[in-house]
Design an enzyme around this catalytic site. Structure first.
Site, mmCIF file in Angstrom:
data_model
loop_
_atom_site.group_PDB
_atom_site.id
_atom_site.type_symbol
_atom_site.label_atom_id
_atom_site.label_comp_id
_atom_site.label_asym_id
_atom_site.label_seq_id
_atom_site.Cartn_x
_atom_site.Cartn_y
_atom_site.Cartn_z
ATOM 1 N N THR A 1 -28.251 -49.396 45.308
ATOM 2 C CA THR A 1 -27.419 -49.986 44.260
ATOM 3 C C THR A 1 -28.074 -49.701 42.908
ATOM 4 O O THR A 1 -29.278 -49.475 42.827
ATOM 5 C CB THR A 1 -27.232 -51.502 44.472
ATOM 6 O OG1 THR A 1 -28.521 -52.113 44.553
ATOM 7 C CG2 THR A 1 -26.450 -51.788 45.755
ATOM 8 N N VAL B 1 -28.925 -51.220 39.818
ATOM 9 C CA VAL B 1 -30.059 -51.908 39.189
ATOM 10 C C VAL B 1 -31.289 -51.817 40.089
ATOM 11 O O VAL B 1 -32.404 -51.572 39.624
ATOM 12 C CB VAL B 1 -29.707 -53.377 38.851
ATOM 13 C CG1 VAL B 1 -30.920 -54.112 38.289
ATOM 14 C CG2 VAL B 1 -28.556 -53.427 37.849
ATOM 15 N N CYS B 2 -31.099 -51.974 41.395
ATOM 16 C CA CYS B 2 -32.228 -51.907 42.333
ATOM 17 C C CYS B 2 -32.893 -50.534 42.286
ATOM 18 O O CYS B 2 -34.112 -50.421 42.215
ATOM 19 C CB CYS B 2 -31.771 -52.186 43.760
ATOM 20 S SG CYS B 2 -31.116 -53.833 44.005
ATOM 21 N N THR B 3 -32.070 -49.494 42.326
ATOM 22 C CA THR B 3 -32.616 -48.147 42.289
ATOM 23 C C THR B 3 -33.393 -47.933 40.989
ATOM 24 O O THR B 3 -34.503 -47.394 41.000
ATOM 25 C CB THR B 3 -31.488 -47.102 42.437
ATOM 26 O OG1 THR B 3 -30.825 -47.325 43.692
ATOM 27 C CG2 THR B 3 -32.031 -45.680 42.404
ATOM 28 N N LEU C 1 -36.768 -49.884 41.233
ATOM 29 C CA LEU C 1 -37.717 -49.305 42.181
ATOM 30 C C LEU C 1 -38.217 -47.945 41.705
ATOM 31 O O LEU C 1 -39.379 -47.597 41.923
ATOM 32 C CB LEU C 1 -37.094 -49.234 43.574
ATOM 33 C CG LEU C 1 -36.818 -50.621 44.178
ATOM 34 C CD1 LEU C 1 -36.030 -50.512 45.462
ATOM 35 C CD2 LEU C 1 -38.101 -51.394 44.417
#
Length: 155
Positions: A46, A48-50, A53
């Site tokens: 997703t 924001v997560c990508t 990270l």
């Protein structure tokens, strides 16, 4: 309902989860050895997560070194995490809190029952296993990595 997570000064709940390679990782493995940046995120792949990270990947020496271990936890399966790690070049442990679903996320107070996933919670745990710093953001809100660096510097 906003989730707050466990509070600073609390002994961090130990856990045992599989990483993206199927290896078992325990929080207690780092006790007495390293401070731990324990980062919960909703889902692999997703936006924001990508972004978060990959930002950690780009600054990895600050978060994975002789003194610090980064552990990123989501409710994805280990297979999903392996593909995600390979696609994004993530060389740090991505831990699967898939089954029992969200058990570790719940222990840290960051599991959103309505959405069925962890929210963005980060816990900095010292070498004695005590939570020294936390931040919990809503699903759309990325975290500021500079805050982690400052918190680690204060240990």
């Amino acid at each position: 309902m906003a989730l707050a997570g466990i509070t600073t000064g609390t002994k961090a709940p130990d856990f045992e989860l599989k990483n993206q390679h199927g290896e078992t990782v325990r929080l207690s493995d780092f006790r007495g050895e390293k401070n731990v940046v324990l980062l919960f995120y909703p889902f692999a792949f997703t936006g924001v997560c990508t972004g978060e990270l990959c930002a950690l990947r780009d600054e990895l020496p600050k978060f994975a070194n002789d003194d610090v271990q980064l552990l990123a936890v989501s409710n994805d399966s280990p297979f999903t995490l392996r593909v995600f790690a390979e696609k994004e070049g993530l060389d740090y442990p991505l831990l699967s809190d898939f089954w029992p679903h969200g058990e570790v996320s719940r222990a840290y107070g960051v599991f959103d029952e309505e959405k069925g996933c962890a929210v963005r919670g980060t816990f900095i745990i010292d070498k004695d296993g005590v939570v020294r710093w936390t931040v919990v953001n809503g699903l759309p809100d990325a975290r500021d990595l500079n805050e982690y660096v400052a918190a680690l510097g204060s240990l």
